[in-house]
Motif scaffolding. Sequence first.
Motif, PDB file in Angstrom:
ATOM      1  N   LEU A 126       1.048  -1.288   0.232  1.00 40.49           N
ATOM      2  CA  LEU A 126      -0.317   0.011  -0.030  1.00 40.49           C
ATOM      3  C   LEU A 126       0.536   1.569  -0.366  1.00 40.49           C
ATOM      4  CD1 LEU A 126      -2.589  -1.097   2.394  1.00 40.49           C
ATOM      5  CD2 LEU A 126      -2.862  -1.096   0.057  1.00 40.49           C
ATOM      6  N   GLY A 127       1.658   0.974   1.101  1.00 41.27           N
ATOM      7  CA  GLY A 127       2.527   2.312   1.132  1.00 41.27           C
ATOM      8  C   GLY A 127       3.586   3.039  -0.557  1.00 41.27           C
ATOM      9  N   SER A 128       3.986   1.718  -1.122  1.00 38.33           N
ATOM     10  CA  SER A 128       4.857   2.294  -3.218  1.00 38.33           C
ATOM     11  C   SER A 128       3.169   2.454  -3.320  1.00 38.33           C
ATOM     12  CB  SER A 128       5.106   0.799  -3.150  1.00 38.33           C
ATOM     13  OG  SER A 128       6.425   0.357  -2.150  1.00 38.33           O
ATOM     14  N   ALA A 129       2.451   1.718  -3.379  1.00 34.47           N
ATOM     15  CA  ALA A 129       1.040   1.951  -4.414  1.00 34.47           C
ATOM     16  C   ALA A 129       1.027   4.514  -3.915  1.00 34.47           C
ATOM     17  CB  ALA A 129      -0.147   0.948  -4.204  1.00 34.47           C
ATOM     18  N   ALA A 130       0.867   4.346  -2.684  1.00 29.12           N
ATOM     19  CA  ALA A 130       0.281   5.291  -2.172  1.00 29.12           C
ATOM     20  C   ALA A 130       2.103   6.885  -3.021  1.00 29.12           C
ATOM     21  CB  ALA A 130       0.249   5.800  -0.973  1.00 29.12           C
ATOM     22  N   ILE A 131       3.154   6.147  -2.744  1.00 34.42           N
ATOM     23  CA  ILE A 131       3.994   6.653  -3.047  1.00 34.42           C
ATOM     24  C   ILE A 131       3.633   6.886  -4.643  1.00 34.42           C
ATOM     25  CG2 ILE A 131       6.536   6.512  -3.467  1.00 34.42           C
ATOM     26  CD1 ILE A 131       6.574   6.204  -0.939  1.00 34.42           C
ATOM     27  N   LEU A 132       3.962   6.249  -5.040  1.00 32.89           N
ATOM     28  CA  LEU A 132       3.744   5.969  -7.325  1.00 32.89           C
ATOM     29  C   LEU A 132       2.730   7.016  -7.389  1.00 32.89           C
ATOM     30  CD1 LEU A 132       4.545   4.522 -10.054  1.00 32.89           C
ATOM     31  CD2 LEU A 132       3.046   2.940  -9.324  1.00 32.89           C
ATOM     32  N   TYR A 133       0.778   6.077  -6.676  1.00 32.99           N
ATOM     33  CA  TYR A 133       0.023   7.659  -6.898  1.00 32.99           C
ATOM     34  C   TYR A 133       0.899   9.133  -7.024  1.00 32.99           C
ATOM     35  CZ  TYR A 133      -4.771  10.072  -6.612  1.00 32.99           C
ATOM     36  OH  TYR A 133      -5.410  10.558  -7.023  1.00 32.99           O
ATOM     37  N   VAL A 134       1.345   9.791  -5.660  1.00 38.03           N
ATOM     38  CA  VAL A 134       1.635  11.322  -6.044  1.00 38.03           C
ATOM     39  C   VAL A 134       2.893  11.180  -6.337  1.00 38.03           C
ATOM     40  CG1 VAL A 134       2.249  12.151  -4.001  1.00 38.03           C
ATOM     41  CG2 VAL A 134       1.571  10.399  -3.095  1.00 38.03           C
ATOM     42  N   ALA A 135       4.254  10.225  -6.464  1.00 40.78           N
ATOM     43  CA  ALA A 135       5.127  10.710  -7.833  1.00 40.78           C
ATOM     44  C   ALA A 135       4.187  11.221  -9.262  1.00 40.78           C
ATOM     45  CB  ALA A 135       5.668   9.473  -8.198  1.00 40.78           C
ATOM     46  N   LEU A 136       3.061  10.169  -9.606  1.00 38.97           N
ATOM     47  CA  LEU A 136       2.605  10.459 -10.685  1.00 38.97           C
ATOM     48  C   LEU A 136       2.237  11.668 -10.504  1.00 38.97           C
ATOM     49  CD1 LEU A 136       1.070   6.519 -11.799  1.00 38.97           C
ATOM     50  CD2 LEU A 136       3.062   8.217 -12.754  1.00 38.97           C
ATOM     51  N   LEU A 137       0.882  12.059  -9.450  1.00 40.99           N
ATOM     52  CA  LEU A 137       0.016  12.912 -10.297  1.00 40.99           C
ATOM     53  C   LEU A 137       1.285  14.206  -9.924  1.00 40.99           C
ATOM     54  CD1 LEU A 137      -2.789  12.936  -7.235  1.00 40.99           C
ATOM     55  CD2 LEU A 137      -2.243  12.785  -9.762  1.00 40.99           C
ATOM     56  N   ILE A 138       2.393  14.226  -9.439  1.00 39.46           N
ATOM     57  CA  ILE A 138       3.084  15.542  -9.476  1.00 39.46           C
ATOM     58  C   ILE A 138       3.902  15.218 -10.942  1.00 39.46           C
ATOM     59  CG2 ILE A 138       5.580  15.852  -8.508  1.00 39.46           C
ATOM     60  CD1 ILE A 138       4.926  14.657  -6.313  1.00 39.46           C
ATOM     61  N   ALA A 139       4.398  14.053 -11.514  1.00 39.98           N
ATOM     62  CA  ALA A 139       4.920  14.221 -12.872  1.00 39.98           C
ATOM     63  C   ALA A 139       3.601  15.088 -13.682  1.00 39.98           C
ATOM     64  CB  ALA A 139       4.800  12.867 -13.542  1.00 39.98           C
ATOM     65  N   LEU A 140       2.434  14.356 -13.550  1.00 38.17           N
ATOM     66  CA  LEU A 140       1.222  14.630 -14.413  1.00 38.17           C
ATOM     67  C   LEU A 140       1.158  16.631 -14.367  1.00 38.17           C
ATOM     68  CD1 LEU A 140      -0.860  14.224 -16.281  1.00 38.17           C
ATOM     69  CD2 LEU A 140      -2.555  13.979 -14.371  1.00 38.17           C
ATOM     70  N   THR A 141       1.045  17.164 -12.896  1.00 34.40           N
ATOM     71  CA  THR A 141       1.240  18.385 -13.014  1.00 34.40           C
ATOM     72  C   THR A 141       1.812  19.065 -13.267  1.00 34.40           C
ATOM     73  OG1 THR A 141      -0.528  18.224 -10.770  1.00 34.40           O
ATOM     74  CG2 THR A 141       0.814  20.315 -10.733  1.00 34.40           C
ATOM     75  N   GLY A 142       3.902  18.606 -13.044  1.00 36.30           N
ATOM     76  CA  GLY A 142       4.736  19.395 -13.124  1.00 36.30           C
ATOM     77  C   GLY A 142       4.969  19.576 -15.222  1.00 36.30           C
ATOM     78  N   TYR A 143       4.551  18.442 -16.188  1.00 30.13           N
ATOM     79  CA  TYR A 143       4.050  18.416 -17.105  1.00 30.13           C
ATOM     80  C   TYR A 143       3.107  19.286 -17.584  1.00 30.13           C
ATOM     81  CZ  TYR A 143       2.734  17.041 -22.102  1.00 30.13           C
ATOM     82  OH  TYR A 143       3.032  16.688 -23.347  1.00 30.13           O
ATOM     83  N   LEU A 144       2.095  19.326 -17.095  1.00 26.92           N
ATOM     84  CA  LEU A 144       0.779  20.418 -17.566  1.00 26.92           C
ATOM     85  C   LEU A 144       1.376  21.515 -17.537  1.00 26.92           C
ATOM     86  CD1 LEU A 144      -2.197  18.541 -16.248  1.00 26.92           C
ATOM     87  CD2 LEU A 144      -1.431  18.837 -19.166  1.00 26.92           C
ATOM     88  N   LEU A 145       2.013  21.687 -16.304  1.00 24.26           N
ATOM     89  CA  LEU A 145       2.678  23.717 -15.879  1.00 24.26           C
ATOM     90  C   LEU A 145       3.585  23.192 -16.761  1.00 24.26           C
ATOM     91  CD1 LEU A 145       2.097  25.674 -13.303  1.00 24.26           C
ATOM     92  CD2 LEU A 145       3.526  24.475 -12.336  1.00 24.26           C
ATOM     93  N   GLY A 146       3.994  23.333 -17.143  1.00 22.86           N
ATOM     94  CA  GLY A 146       5.832  22.937 -17.820  1.00 22.86           C
ATOM     95  C   GLY A 146       5.248  23.772 -19.361  1.00 22.86           C
ATOM     96  N   ARG A 147       4.308  22.228 -19.829  1.00 24.59           N
ATOM     97  CA  ARG A 147       3.732  22.917 -21.538  1.00 24.59           C
ATOM     98  C   ARG A 147       2.977  23.601 -21.403  1.00 24.59           C
ATOM     99  NH1 ARG A 147       4.282  18.248 -24.528  1.00 24.59           N
ATOM    100  NH2 ARG A 147       2.999  19.489 -26.080  1.00 24.59           N
ATOM    101  N   GLY A 148       1.349  24.278 -20.480  1.00 23.40           N
ATOM    102  CA  GLY A 148       1.137  25.440 -20.298  1.00 23.40           C
ATOM    103  C   GLY A 148       1.725  26.719 -20.111  1.00 23.40           C
ATOM    104  N   ALA A 149       2.958  26.322 -19.575  1.00 29.51           N
ATOM    105  CA  ALA A 149       4.265  28.005 -19.625  1.00 29.51           C
ATOM    106  C   ALA A 149       4.592  27.889 -20.921  1.00 29.51           C
ATOM    107  CB  ALA A 149       5.063  27.869 -18.123  1.00 29.51           C
ATOM    108  N   SER A 150       4.902  27.203 -21.682  1.00 31.11           N
ATOM    109  CA  SER A 150       5.417  27.697 -22.972  1.00 31.11           C
ATOM    110  C   SER A 150       4.307  27.385 -24.250  1.00 31.11           C
ATOM    111  CB  SER A 150       6.164  25.584 -23.305  1.00 31.11           C
ATOM    112  OG  SER A 150       5.895  24.721 -23.541  1.00 31.11           O
ATOM    113  N   LEU A 151       2.954  27.842 -23.506  1.00 32.46           N
ATOM    114  CA  LEU A 151       2.443  27.774 -24.885  1.00 32.46           C
ATOM    115  C   LEU A 151       2.733  29.126 -25.708  1.00 32.46           C
ATOM    116  CD1 LEU A 151      -0.999  26.698 -23.809  1.00 32.46           C
ATOM    117  CD2 LEU A 151       0.544  25.475 -25.120  1.00 32.46           C
TER     118      LEU A 151
END
Lengths: 221, 171
Positions: free
Chosen positions: A77-102
């Motif tokens: 469960l701990g690994s699943a939680a860490i993976l979930y949060v890490a993926l959310l961070i990656a997704l948010t970072g991606y959207l932020l970076g791509r959004g800012a570069s428009l």
Amino acid sequence: MNDDDFQRLWAAHGARLEHSVSVNEHLLRGALLREARGALTPYFGWRALELVLGAGLLFAIGPVVARHLGEPRYALLGSAAILYVALLIALTGYLLGRGASLRYERPVTELRHELDRLALVEYHGFKWALLGGVVTWLPIVLLALEALSGVDLLARVDGAWLLGNVAVGAALLGLGQLAARRLIERPTDPARASRLLDALSGRGLRQARARVAELAEFARE
Amino acid sequence: MDEAELAALVRRHAGLLHKVAYAYCRNPADREDLLQEIALQLWRAHDRFDRSQRESTWIYRVALNVAISFYRRERRHRERTSSLEDAPEGAWLSLAAPEVSDEAASLWRGLAELAPLERSLALLYLDGLDHATIAEVLGLSPSNVGTKLGRIKERLRANYQRSQTQERSQR
């Protein structure tokens, strides 16, 4: 009426429009100042906040999971939680970076391609974040509280209760989707609420796919 | 770029900007909002303006990109809310309502029936841009512009004639 007539008619119309624009420089100065101060629009502000909260959560629960890695419940469960949060961070970072570069000065089809792809990623991301959240929200809360209190909360919780929460979460998600499909046609404000309904009901994803297809059709030789 | 330079740029290209706004927005309050959004994007993008490029090409790109996004956003918002008629407070740009001939109104209605991307192509054609410049603004090849334009002109003509017929039957 032939093609030249259309262009002449449009040019005459344009000449009338040209004289109907007036600019108030005093108010314009205020608008530019507001723009300069608020370089982060609400969209970027929310995304940046999500990024900070996600990183904080990861730093809090990471050491807790690492301490109990030998215990199956923490490992799974701990690994699943860490993976979930890490993926959310990656997704948010991606959207932020791509959004800012428009860049709005790019050719129209290129910018539309970027925007439509970004919308697809956002809606897919939202869907998977909801599905993943149903499974991982309780371990995340328990691990975060454990990081704050030092008490081994995840180890003390009954396994049946954990499974029960996943079932309740899945049921709530299903109900939420049903409600969103019913509410989607009703007047809704503000914009964030309507985006949430679009995402929950699946309409946003369908629209984003339709736009990608429309653009591909338009750009096809 | 300071506010005086931006105001001068908006005044210099007022016809172009207003025509883009006119092609994508039905009511004057929305057109004012859209024009202000376009002007602010011009201001943000100005530092990246390549001087070897024609200013009007750069402005068309920014204006059409903002207008299509605005149109899609507002259409979605309009589907959800009852009214968007109010102008924003402290609007620095205002539009008088110009007199529009029946023929121009029919042409505009014909234009408004086209999909947003097709509308941008039709608008550039009506503004008298050549295929190469249209291709540069839209990011298409000149031959693709020629092919598409043929079809779009036919639809525009059909839309215009239908609009004229409706106009006559209403009188």
